[in-house]
Write a protein that holds these residues in place. Structure first.
Motif, mmCIF file in Angstrom:
data_model
loop_
_atom_site.group_PDB
_atom_site.id
_atom_site.type_symbol
_atom_site.label_atom_id
_atom_site.label_comp_id
_atom_site.label_asym_id
_atom_site.label_seq_id
_atom_site.Cartn_x
_atom_site.Cartn_y
_atom_site.Cartn_z
ATOM 1 N N VAL A 67 69.995 62.854 11.147
ATOM 2 C CA VAL A 67 69.780 64.104 10.415
ATOM 3 C C VAL A 67 70.919 64.259 9.413
ATOM 4 C CG1 VAL A 67 69.384 66.577 10.628
ATOM 5 C CG2 VAL A 67 68.805 65.071 12.544
ATOM 6 N N SER A 68 70.566 64.457 8.161
ATOM 7 C CA SER A 68 71.585 64.588 7.126
ATOM 8 C C SER A 68 71.147 65.632 6.099
ATOM 9 C CB SER A 68 71.824 63.242 6.438
ATOM 10 O OG SER A 68 70.799 62.948 5.527
ATOM 11 N N PRO A 69 72.072 66.071 5.269
ATOM 12 C CA PRO A 69 71.659 66.918 4.141
ATOM 13 C C PRO A 69 70.765 66.099 3.213
ATOM 14 C CG PRO A 69 74.055 66.957 4.425
ATOM 15 C CD PRO A 69 73.522 65.881 5.315
ATOM 16 N N LEU A 70 69.880 66.761 2.498
ATOM 17 C CA LEU A 70 68.976 66.077 1.573
ATOM 18 C C LEU A 70 69.754 65.206 0.590
ATOM 19 C CD1 LEU A 70 66.167 65.530 0.451
ATOM 20 C CD2 LEU A 70 66.356 67.644 -0.882
ATOM 21 N N SER A 71 70.902 65.685 0.147
ATOM 22 C CA SER A 71 71.702 64.948 -0.841
ATOM 23 C C SER A 71 72.212 63.611 -0.308
ATOM 24 C CB SER A 71 72.881 65.803 -1.303
ATOM 25 O OG SER A 71 73.716 66.122 -0.193
ATOM 26 N N ALA A 72 72.228 63.410 1.004
ATOM 27 C CA ALA A 72 72.752 62.171 1.590
ATOM 28 C C ALA A 72 71.666 61.194 2.022
ATOM 29 C CB ALA A 72 73.645 62.502 2.777
ATOM 30 N N VAL A 73 70.406 61.605 1.992
ATOM 31 C CA VAL A 73 69.323 60.740 2.460
ATOM 32 C C VAL A 73 69.278 59.437 1.663
ATOM 33 C CG1 VAL A 73 66.801 60.496 2.627
ATOM 34 C CG2 VAL A 73 67.921 62.577 3.448
ATOM 35 N N ASN A 74 69.335 59.519 0.346
ATOM 36 C CA ASN A 74 69.276 58.306 -0.474
ATOM 37 C C ASN A 74 70.459 57.389 -0.203
ATOM 38 O OD1 ASN A 74 66.821 58.770 -1.673
ATOM 39 N ND2 ASN A 74 67.699 59.879 -3.404
ATOM 40 N N ASN A 75 71.621 57.951 0.112
ATOM 41 C CA ASN A 75 72.779 57.129 0.456
ATOM 42 C C ASN A 75 72.511 56.329 1.725
ATOM 43 O OD1 ASN A 75 75.579 56.193 0.288
ATOM 44 N ND2 ASN A 75 75.847 57.447 2.119
ATOM 45 N N ASP B 70 53.150 56.846 15.691
ATOM 46 C CA ASP B 70 53.649 56.256 14.459
ATOM 47 C C ASP B 70 55.166 56.411 14.364
ATOM 48 O OD1 ASP B 70 53.515 55.028 11.922
ATOM 49 O OD2 ASP B 70 53.391 56.977 10.929
ATOM 50 N N LEU B 71 55.669 57.619 14.586
ATOM 51 C CA LEU B 71 57.100 57.892 14.448
ATOM 52 C C LEU B 71 57.912 57.159 15.515
ATOM 53 C CD1 LEU B 71 58.795 59.485 12.452
ATOM 54 C CD2 LEU B 71 58.796 61.385 14.069
ATOM 55 N N SER B 72 57.359 57.008 16.703
ATOM 56 C CA SER B 72 58.071 56.352 17.814
ATOM 57 C C SER B 72 58.267 54.860 17.601
ATOM 58 C CB SER B 72 57.302 56.553 19.125
ATOM 59 O OG SER B 72 57.268 57.901 19.474
ATOM 60 N N GLN B 73 57.543 54.268 16.679
ATOM 61 C CA GLN B 73 57.664 52.826 16.470
ATOM 62 C C GLN B 73 58.921 52.445 15.696
ATOM 63 O OE1 GLN B 73 54.535 51.133 14.090
ATOM 64 N NE2 GLN B 73 54.992 52.426 12.343
ATOM 65 N N TYR B 74 59.570 53.426 15.043
ATOM 66 C CA TYR B 74 60.732 53.123 14.206
ATOM 67 C C TYR B 74 62.026 53.149 15.012
ATOM 68 C CZ TYR B 74 57.512 53.732 10.359
ATOM 69 O OH TYR B 74 56.453 53.597 9.510
ATOM 70 N N ASP B 75 62.938 52.225 14.646
ATOM 71 C CA ASP B 75 64.256 52.196 15.259
ATOM 72 C C ASP B 75 65.127 53.325 14.713
ATOM 73 O OD1 ASP B 75 63.762 49.737 16.698
ATOM 74 O OD2 ASP B 75 64.014 48.678 14.793
ATOM 75 N N LEU B 76 64.969 53.637 13.436
ATOM 76 C CA LEU B 76 65.779 54.648 12.763
ATOM 77 C C LEU B 76 64.862 55.556 11.954
ATOM 78 C CD1 LEU B 76 68.645 55.689 11.902
ATOM 79 C CD2 LEU B 76 68.489 54.080 9.981
ATOM 80 N N VAL B 77 64.970 56.845 12.180
ATOM 81 C CA VAL B 77 64.232 57.833 11.392
ATOM 82 C C VAL B 77 65.266 58.719 10.715
ATOM 83 C CG1 VAL B 77 62.680 59.818 11.473
ATOM 84 C CG2 VAL B 77 62.165 57.782 12.834
ATOM 85 N N ILE B 78 65.222 58.752 9.400
ATOM 86 C CA ILE B 78 66.158 59.550 8.606
ATOM 87 C C ILE B 78 65.440 60.813 8.181
ATOM 88 C CG2 ILE B 78 67.600 59.592 6.532
ATOM 89 C CD1 ILE B 78 67.505 56.445 6.651
ATOM 90 N N THR B 79 66.060 61.949 8.439
ATOM 91 C CA THR B 79 65.463 63.227 8.066
ATOM 92 C C THR B 79 66.553 64.191 7.617
ATOM 93 O OG1 THR B 79 63.848 64.899 8.756
ATOM 94 C CG2 THR B 79 65.508 64.262 10.393
ATOM 95 N N THR B 80 66.160 65.408 7.299
ATOM 96 C CA THR B 80 67.110 66.406 6.810
ATOM 97 C C THR B 80 67.180 67.592 7.760
ATOM 98 O OG1 THR B 80 65.475 67.660 5.543
ATOM 99 C CG2 THR B 80 66.533 65.793 4.422
ATOM 100 N N TYR B 81 68.262 68.331 7.628
ATOM 101 C CA TYR B 81 68.408 69.548 8.430
ATOM 102 C C TYR B 81 67.271 70.524 8.139
ATOM 103 C CZ TYR B 81 73.071 68.130 9.888
ATOM 104 O OH TYR B 81 74.120 67.452 10.464
ATOM 105 N N SER B 82 66.889 70.645 6.882
ATOM 106 C CA SER B 82 65.819 71.583 6.530
ATOM 107 C C SER B 82 64.468 71.129 7.091
ATOM 108 C CB SER B 82 65.741 71.786 5.013
ATOM 109 O OG SER B 82 65.531 70.559 4.361
ATOM 110 N N THR B 83 64.242 69.830 7.177
ATOM 111 C CA THR B 83 62.996 69.335 7.768
ATOM 112 C C THR B 83 62.954 69.666 9.258
ATOM 113 O OG1 THR B 83 62.823 67.557 6.136
ATOM 114 C CG2 THR B 83 61.570 67.290 8.176
ATOM 115 N N ILE B 84 64.063 69.480 9.944
ATOM 116 C CA ILE B 84 64.131 69.819 11.374
ATOM 117 C C ILE B 84 63.850 71.305 11.556
ATOM 118 C CG2 ILE B 84 65.615 69.957 13.414
ATOM 119 C CD1 ILE B 84 64.846 67.107 12.746
ATOM 120 N N LEU B 85 64.461 72.130 10.735
ATOM 121 C CA LEU B 85 64.221 73.574 10.818
ATOM 122 C C LEU B 85 62.748 73.883 10.596
ATOM 123 C CD1 LEU B 85 65.248 76.474 11.046
ATOM 124 C CD2 LEU B 85 65.757 76.405 8.594
#
Length: 174
Positions: A59-67, A97-112
């Motif tokens: 979970v990261s800020p949107l600004s860090a997802v691309n990084n 579908d989501l459980s098949q991934y080793d790493l899922v990158i998302t944002t704090y706002s998406t979790i909210l």
């Protein structure tokens, strides 16, 4: 033995991102084994249908997802791990579908968005049906206010291991 969580607090540029990616790749066999086990019976009673997932939720800020995406592409061999960006209106609602991934990158706002609001909407989120192998909070100081809705949404996630990553662990108070 591998620690199940902690706080990685270094100033910018000292390799927090690469440290977390190394941790994820190094523990892939443990994550896959975790996914074959049954969740704790108390968790199953509280949330019927929940399952262990090999997934590390980052979970990261949107600004860090691309990084994070750039670092995965730049520093890991192709197919070293499977990854998915869980953000935007076309994100999957399918727990399989989501459980098949080793790493899922998302944002704090998406979790909210996924975990707050109307109860029926929350129950449809694949995140409530997953007992994640690991949850990593990038820029973890984003949840410093425990009573904030965003913090409460993060706290409601189920996971075996939890890591917080930040360059600013101390702001006005510890």
């Amino acid at each position: 033995p591998q620690p199940y969580g902690g706080l990685l607090a270094d100033v910018m540029g000292l390799g927090k991102t690469l440290s977390i990616l190394s941790l994820v790749v190094t523990t892939l066999p443990d994550a896959r084994k975790w996914a074959t086990q049954q969740p704790h019976p108390d968790l199953v009673r509280a949330q019927p249908g929940i399952r262990n997932a090999k997934t590390t939720l980052l979970v990261s800020p949107l600004s860090a997802v691309n990084n994070w995406v750039t670092q995965v592409k730049e520093h890991l061999k192709p197919h070293a791990l499977s990854w998915y960006v869980f953000h935007g209106p076309t994100r999957t609602n399918d727990v399989d579908d989501l459980s098949q991934y080793d790493l899922v990158i998302t944002t704090y706002s998406t979790i909210l968005s996924e975990l707050s609001g109307r109860r029926s909407k929350r129950d449809q989120s694949p995140l409530v049906k997953m007992n994640l192998f690991r949850i990593v909070l990038d820029e973890a100081h984003a949840i410093r206010e425990q009573s904030a809705a965003q913090s409460q949404a993060i706290f409601s996630l189920n996971g075996e291991r939890r890591w917080s990553v930040t360059g600013t662990p101390v702001q006005n108070r510890l």
